[in-house]
Design an enzyme around this catalytic site. Structure first.
Site, PDB file in Angstrom:
ATOM      1  N   THR A  91       0.873  -1.015   0.162  1.00 32.48           N
ATOM      2  CA  THR A  91       0.395  -0.153   0.148  1.00 32.48           C
ATOM      3  C   THR A  91       0.794   1.207  -0.212  1.00 32.48           C
ATOM      4  O   THR A  91       2.139   1.760   0.008  1.00 32.48           O
ATOM      5  CB  THR A  91      -1.129   0.054   1.005  1.00 32.48           C
ATOM      6  OG1 THR A  91      -0.501  -0.225   1.796  1.00 32.48           O
ATOM      7  CG2 THR A  91      -2.184  -1.139   1.666  1.00 32.48           C
ATOM      8  N   VAL A 147      14.460   0.295  -1.164  1.00 28.30           N
ATOM      9  CA  VAL A 147      15.366   0.917  -1.389  1.00 28.30           C
ATOM     10  C   VAL A 147      15.954   0.654  -3.023  1.00 28.30           C
ATOM     11  O   VAL A 147      16.397  -1.139  -2.872  1.00 28.30           O
ATOM     12  CB  VAL A 147      16.187   0.896  -0.770  1.00 28.30           C
ATOM     13  CG1 VAL A 147      17.614   1.969  -0.698  1.00 28.30           C
ATOM     14  CG2 VAL A 147      15.732   1.641   0.614  1.00 28.30           C
ATOM     15  N   GLY A 149      14.044  -0.362  -5.963  1.00 28.22           N
ATOM     16  CA  GLY A 149      13.415  -1.709  -6.344  1.00 28.22           C
ATOM     17  C   GLY A 149      14.089  -2.562  -6.392  1.00 28.22           C
ATOM     18  O   GLY A 149      14.040  -3.139  -5.419  1.00 28.22           O
ATOM     19  N   GLU A 202       6.272  10.570  -7.331  1.00 25.65           N
ATOM     20  CA  GLU A 202       5.627   9.858  -5.808  1.00 25.65           C
ATOM     21  C   GLU A 202       3.876  10.093  -6.073  1.00 25.65           C
ATOM     22  O   GLU A 202       3.210  11.339  -7.131  1.00 25.65           O
ATOM     23  CB  GLU A 202       5.958  10.163  -4.528  1.00 25.65           C
ATOM     24  CG  GLU A 202       6.754   9.506  -4.078  1.00 25.65           C
ATOM     25  CD  GLU A 202       6.666   8.485  -3.303  1.00 25.65           C
ATOM     26  OE1 GLU A 202       5.728   7.490  -3.060  1.00 25.65           O
ATOM     27  OE2 GLU A 202       7.046   7.181  -3.836  1.00 25.65           O
ATOM     28  N   LYS A 217      14.771   6.775   2.406  1.00 31.14           N
ATOM     29  CA  LYS A 217      15.226   5.058   2.340  1.00 31.14           C
ATOM     30  C   LYS A 217      16.734   5.512   3.078  1.00 31.14           C
ATOM     31  O   LYS A 217      17.628   4.406   3.611  1.00 31.14           O
ATOM     32  CB  LYS A 217      16.441   5.741   0.689  1.00 31.14           C
ATOM     33  CG  LYS A 217      14.105   5.015  -0.298  1.00 31.14           C
ATOM     34  CD  LYS A 217      14.404   5.785  -1.707  1.00 31.14           C
ATOM     35  CE  LYS A 217      13.651   5.257  -2.408  1.00 31.14           C
ATOM     36  NZ  LYS A 217      13.533   5.760  -4.141  1.00 31.14           N
TER      37      LYS A 217
END
Ligand SMILES: NC(=O)c1ccc[n+]([C@@H]2O[C@H](COP(=O)([O-])OP(=O)(O)OC[C@H]3O[C@@H](n4cnc5c(N)ncnc54)[C@H](OP(=O)(O)O)[C@@H]3O)[C@@H](O)[C@H]2O)c1
Length: 341
Positions: A91, A147, A149, A202, A217
């Site tokens: 989410t 972090v 991906g 985002e 991150k």
């Protein structure tokens, strides 16, 4: 292994696509999928055709699936009905309260499920206590996709945790896209509109532009190293129209502008996110567009890693690696409420 997926947006849908494309739906039996409107359930695990049907539902439409759909269901409703081994939490990231993700992860750990997540919010707000809770419950909490991906920075730094002294990286793909497009001649406004069209910012772009995403991150990387760093303690420059002039100035000096997140690990732990000029030959100057790149300085060495910073499919690949690890390390844990069959 029975999997519940909470969050069926870009990453959740990419994960299901990978599972279908790689024929992994027998090994990874998806028993429930949740979005903000409800859930779809299948005790046996959705078959290939049903997963395809789920993928064809519009956003927010998982609970409209015939027979399987349960409008209004929350994770607790799902876990009370369906036995499961792992929660995949995807989410949106909320850095103030941890959002739905934090309550989902707490619920899952409480019921003895392993957790895999790409959601940074819960780890930034309560990472240490979640890891302690997972340890107490003897389940795994894995989060490599939070972090970079699908680029495995987290496994790499955990293998360097006794010798790492500084980490310096371009950790936010969308602001790197803006900066490198301005370098190529676009205005900030044009680059921003392109980034919006590509869907790489985002949902709340200020998280990127104000450096909150890269700072979050750094908090997660510190957590991996067993150190504690608060988001509010990290000083941040911001990215805005001013980068046009900063890029031009850098170019006149034959250097490059990069938005660099730095984690200092000597003399305590502290972090900063800076618009920084780097030499044209610096490895960070080679990080372009939607890439991320990071330099790791250990006591005796310097290691550089670069790859896609995010995107649904690359991030889902990282999530899948964590799921594979749990599967191979042994997923049968203390069990769920619903597993008291
Ligand atoms: N996309 C990336 O490249 C990337 C990279 C690294 C990390 N991440 C992180 O991965 C997570 C997922 O990213 P994403 O891009 O897939 O986000 P997204 O496309 O916005 O999808 C979020 C999903 O969560 C659902 N949701 C929202 N509130 C919920 C609730 N209370 N209960 C159940 N479901 C809820 C949404 O439901 P609806 O469908 O009903 O709106 C949607 O399906 C985020 O935390 C993000 O920061 C993303």
């Amino acid at each position: 292994m029975r999997i519940v997926i909470a969050g069926f947006g870009s990453v959740g849908r990419s994960l299901v696509s990978h599972i279908v494309e790689r024929g992994l739906y027998e090994k990874f039996r998806i028993v429930a999928v949740l979005d903000s409107k409800g859930a779809a359930l299948n005790f046996e695990g959705f078959r290939k055709g049903e997963l395809r049907e789920l993928l064809s539902t519009p956003r927010g439409g998982a609970s409209t699936l015939e027979k399987a759909g349960r409008p209004g269901y929350t994770l607790i409703d799902v876990l009370a009905e369906v036995p499961a081994d792992v929660l995949v939490e995807l989410t949106p990231s909320d850095y103030e309260t941890g959002g739905a993700g934090l309550s989902h992860i707490r619920t899952a750990l409480h019921y003895g499920l392993h957790v895999v997540t790409a959601n940074k919010g819960p780890l930034v707000v309560a990472g240490k206590s979640l890891l302690e809770e997972a340890e107490t419950r003897r389940v795994k909490l894995k989060f490599r996709a939070t972090v970079m991906g699908g680029t495995p920075l987290i496994p790499l730094i955990s293998s360097l945790r006794h010798s790492l002294v500084e980490l310096e990286g371009v950790l936010n793909a969308s602001t790197n896209y803006l900066i490198t497009r301005v370098e190529e001649g676009a205005t900030f406004d044009e680059a921003f509109k392109e980034a919006l069209r590509l869907g790489v910012l985002e949902a709340d772009p200020t998280l990127d532009l104000r450096g909150i995403d890269p700072a979050a991150k750094l908090c997660i990387l510190a957590l991996v190293l067993g150190r504690e760093l608060r988001l509010s303690e990290i000083e941040r420059d911001e990215v805005g129209e001013g980068i046009e002039e900063a890029v031009a100035t850098a170019s006149s000096r034959r250097v490059k502008l990069r938005y660099v997140a730095i984690l200092h690990l000597e003399d305590g732990v502290w972090g900063e996110v800076r618009l920084k000029e780097v030499k044209a030959g610096d490895l960070l100057a080679s990080v372009k567009g939607l890439e991320n790149g990071v330099k790791l300085r250990t006591r005796e060495n310097e290691v550089f890693m670069k790859g896609l910073g995010g995107g649904g499919r690359a991030t889902a690949e990282g999530v899948l690696e964590d799921l594979m690890d749990i599967y191979e390390e042994g997923f049968r844990g203390p069990n769920t409420l619903a597993t008291r069959e």
